[in-house]
Design an enzyme around this catalytic site. Sequence first.
Site, PDB file in Angstrom:
ATOM      1  N   THR A 139     -68.422 111.006  58.910  1.00 14.99           N
ATOM      2  CA  THR A 139     -68.012 111.304  57.533  1.00 14.99           C
ATOM      3  C   THR A 139     -68.942 110.584  56.570  1.00 14.99           C
ATOM      4  O   THR A 139     -69.473 111.177  55.623  1.00 14.99           O
ATOM      5  CB  THR A 139     -66.548 110.875  57.312  1.00 14.99           C
ATOM      6  OG1 THR A 139     -65.713 111.689  58.150  1.00 14.99           O
ATOM      7  CG2 THR A 139     -66.120 111.034  55.861  1.00 14.99           C
ATOM      8  N   CYS A 150     -52.358 120.576  58.981  1.00 20.42           N
ATOM      9  CA  CYS A 150     -51.142 120.257  58.225  1.00 20.42           C
ATOM     10  C   CYS A 150     -51.476 119.375  57.035  1.00 20.42           C
ATOM     11  O   CYS A 150     -52.024 118.295  57.191  1.00 20.42           O
ATOM     12  CB  CYS A 150     -50.142 119.546  59.119  1.00 20.42           C
ATOM     13  SG  CYS A 150     -49.435 120.669  60.309  1.00 20.42           S
ATOM     14  N   ALA A 179     -69.705 108.175  67.334  1.00 19.87           N
ATOM     15  CA  ALA A 179     -69.503 107.667  68.698  1.00 19.87           C
ATOM     16  C   ALA A 179     -68.212 108.162  69.341  1.00 19.87           C
ATOM     17  O   ALA A 179     -68.166 108.405  70.547  1.00 19.87           O
ATOM     18  CB  ALA A 179     -69.505 106.140  68.671  1.00 19.87           C
ATOM     19  N   ASN A 193     -66.870 122.376  65.020  1.00 19.72           N
ATOM     20  CA  ASN A 193     -65.802 121.657  65.710  1.00 19.72           C
ATOM     21  C   ASN A 193     -64.586 122.498  66.037  1.00 19.72           C
ATOM     22  O   ASN A 193     -63.833 122.186  66.939  1.00 19.72           O
ATOM     23  CB  ASN A 193     -65.379 120.426  64.887  1.00 19.72           C
ATOM     24  CG  ASN A 193     -65.199 120.739  63.430  1.00 19.72           C
ATOM     25  OD1 ASN A 193     -66.107 121.241  62.773  1.00 19.72           O
ATOM     26  ND2 ASN A 193     -64.021 120.464  62.905  1.00 19.72           N
ATOM     27  N   GLN A 236     -70.687 117.296  67.187  1.00 18.98           N
ATOM     28  CA  GLN A 236     -70.061 117.964  68.339  1.00 18.98           C
ATOM     29  C   GLN A 236     -71.104 118.401  69.362  1.00 18.98           C
ATOM     30  O   GLN A 236     -70.753 119.034  70.362  1.00 18.98           O
ATOM     31  CB  GLN A 236     -69.235 119.173  67.873  1.00 18.98           C
ATOM     32  CG  GLN A 236     -68.068 118.823  66.967  1.00 18.98           C
ATOM     33  CD  GLN A 236     -66.906 118.165  67.708  1.00 18.98           C
ATOM     34  OE1 GLN A 236     -66.867 118.102  68.941  1.00 18.98           O
ATOM     35  NE2 GLN A 236     -65.944 117.655  66.955  1.00 18.98           N
TER      36      GLN A 236
HETATM   37  N1  PMP Z   1     -68.466 116.403  61.609  1.00 19.25           N
HETATM   38  C1  PMP Z   1     -67.843 117.050  62.595  1.00 19.25           C
HETATM   39  C2  PMP Z   1     -68.386 118.355  63.059  1.00 19.25           C
HETATM   40  C3  PMP Z   1     -66.691 116.522  63.180  1.00 19.25           C
HETATM   41  O1  PMP Z   1     -66.071 117.193  64.150  1.00 19.25           O
HETATM   42  C4  PMP Z   1     -66.204 115.286  62.707  1.00 19.25           C
HETATM   43  C5  PMP Z   1     -64.934 114.673  63.275  1.00 19.25           C
HETATM   44  N2  PMP Z   1     -63.810 115.509  63.132  1.00 19.25           N
HETATM   45  C6  PMP Z   1     -66.888 114.641  61.674  1.00 19.25           C
HETATM   46  C7  PMP Z   1     -68.017 115.222  61.154  1.00 19.25           C
HETATM   47  C8  PMP Z   1     -66.430 113.317  61.118  1.00 19.25           C
HETATM   48  O2  PMP Z   1     -66.715 112.296  62.022  1.00 19.25           O
HETATM   49  P1  PMP Z   1     -66.023 110.864  61.903  1.00 19.25           P
HETATM   50  O3  PMP Z   1     -64.682 110.999  62.546  1.00 19.25           O
HETATM   51  O4  PMP Z   1     -66.946 109.962  62.686  1.00 19.25           O
HETATM   52  O5  PMP Z   1     -65.971 110.501  60.470  1.00 19.25           O
END
Ligand code: PMP
Length: 388
Positions: free
Chosen positions: A77, A329, A205, A156, A184
């Site tokens: 993120t 949700c 990670a 994802n 992913q």
């Molecule tokens: N990008 C993708 C494609 C993800 O699947 C995720 C996690 N859901 C994230 C970004 C965010 O990663 P993080 O949980 O390390 O913030």
Amino acid sequence: MSQGEHIYLDYAATTPVDPEVAAAMAACLTAEGSFANPASIHGPGRAARALVERARAEVAAAVGAPAESVVFTSGATESNNLALKGFMRAHRKRGQHLITCKTEHKSVLDSAKALEREGCKVTWLTPGRDGRLDPAAVAAALRDDTVLVALMLVNNELGVVQPIAEVAALAHARGALLHVDAVQGLGKLPVALDALGADSISLSAHKCYGPKGIGALVVRRAPGVVLEAQMHGGGHERGLRSGTLATHQIVGFGAAARLAAARVAAESARLAAIRARLEQRLARIAGVHINCPAALSVPNIVSVSVEGVHGESLLADLDRFALSTGSACSAASPEPSYVLRALGLDDLTAAATLRISMGRGTDAQQIDDLADAVAATVARLRDLAPAA
Ligand code: PMP
């Protein structure tokens, strides 16, 4: 792997920490271990720094990049925020145009929306029904003032693999940069900065058997690939991300990345066989649709929509499987997934969609159990309320 009563099929949401990774992390926490601040110049600080640098090299090697290109963050993120805001703000004088896709992760979409509020122009591309973005759509959207294209390697929710190398060539031909969310992809398919042609990639990670709360932005070391820091402070990570380095998290990430790279070929082949078996079984159930075919997808993510049944009832029946659904949700009301909506699915079908994501603990027996359970519940629900 089972989680209590549940069969865990939500590896795209997160994975358990590999025991070898957990052991490496534990050795960085207590007085006996490398707990010192890696920025300290004394002996214990230097020892911690050496561990951080070894982990940096491991993460870099997993994506075929030089160690100096790795910027550790708190997760993908943050990496996506840093890439989008960092590139757009650093190149403000050259242009304000950003291109991305409607099915990106929220951390990309919401960063793009934040940039829109400060005056950037964003083009939101729509993928095809299988989730794949046509490079021609990127070509048509590129402008002279386009600074950045942000496109994920693997979605994802759908598992679809985007045509990154083609998009990179198109973007670079017009002088734009390319950021790739490769979260992913790591451990599921070969990920290499150069082969992708990306200027930066986000990694996390906890999607590959490492700890939560640590990720990286891998930034190509080349003229013009400059970004503005979003976190200011002590100037860590070449000034791009201030904050005391979390040795245990970084060491865990390094070990997880090394293991992921070493195991990717064998694990992907194993999961591809299990996926084929699952798809064969699901194909026998009328009205079941795989949203992204295996040929376009990573092996471990299968998105399945079931026609003519209510999502809520379907999920209630499949309660003993820990998997994700087509609804996210929010507070009180479940909203249909924006990714499925972007593919053109109606709300009812989106709600009756399962994301089955497999991992190291998944075996054929679990998948057979799931396929049998889906068949039984679909038959039961259709008997109760036959589709008109
Ligand atoms: N990008 C993708 C494609 C993800 O699947 C995720 C996690 N859901 C994230 C970004 C965010 O990663 P993080 O949980 O390390 O913030």
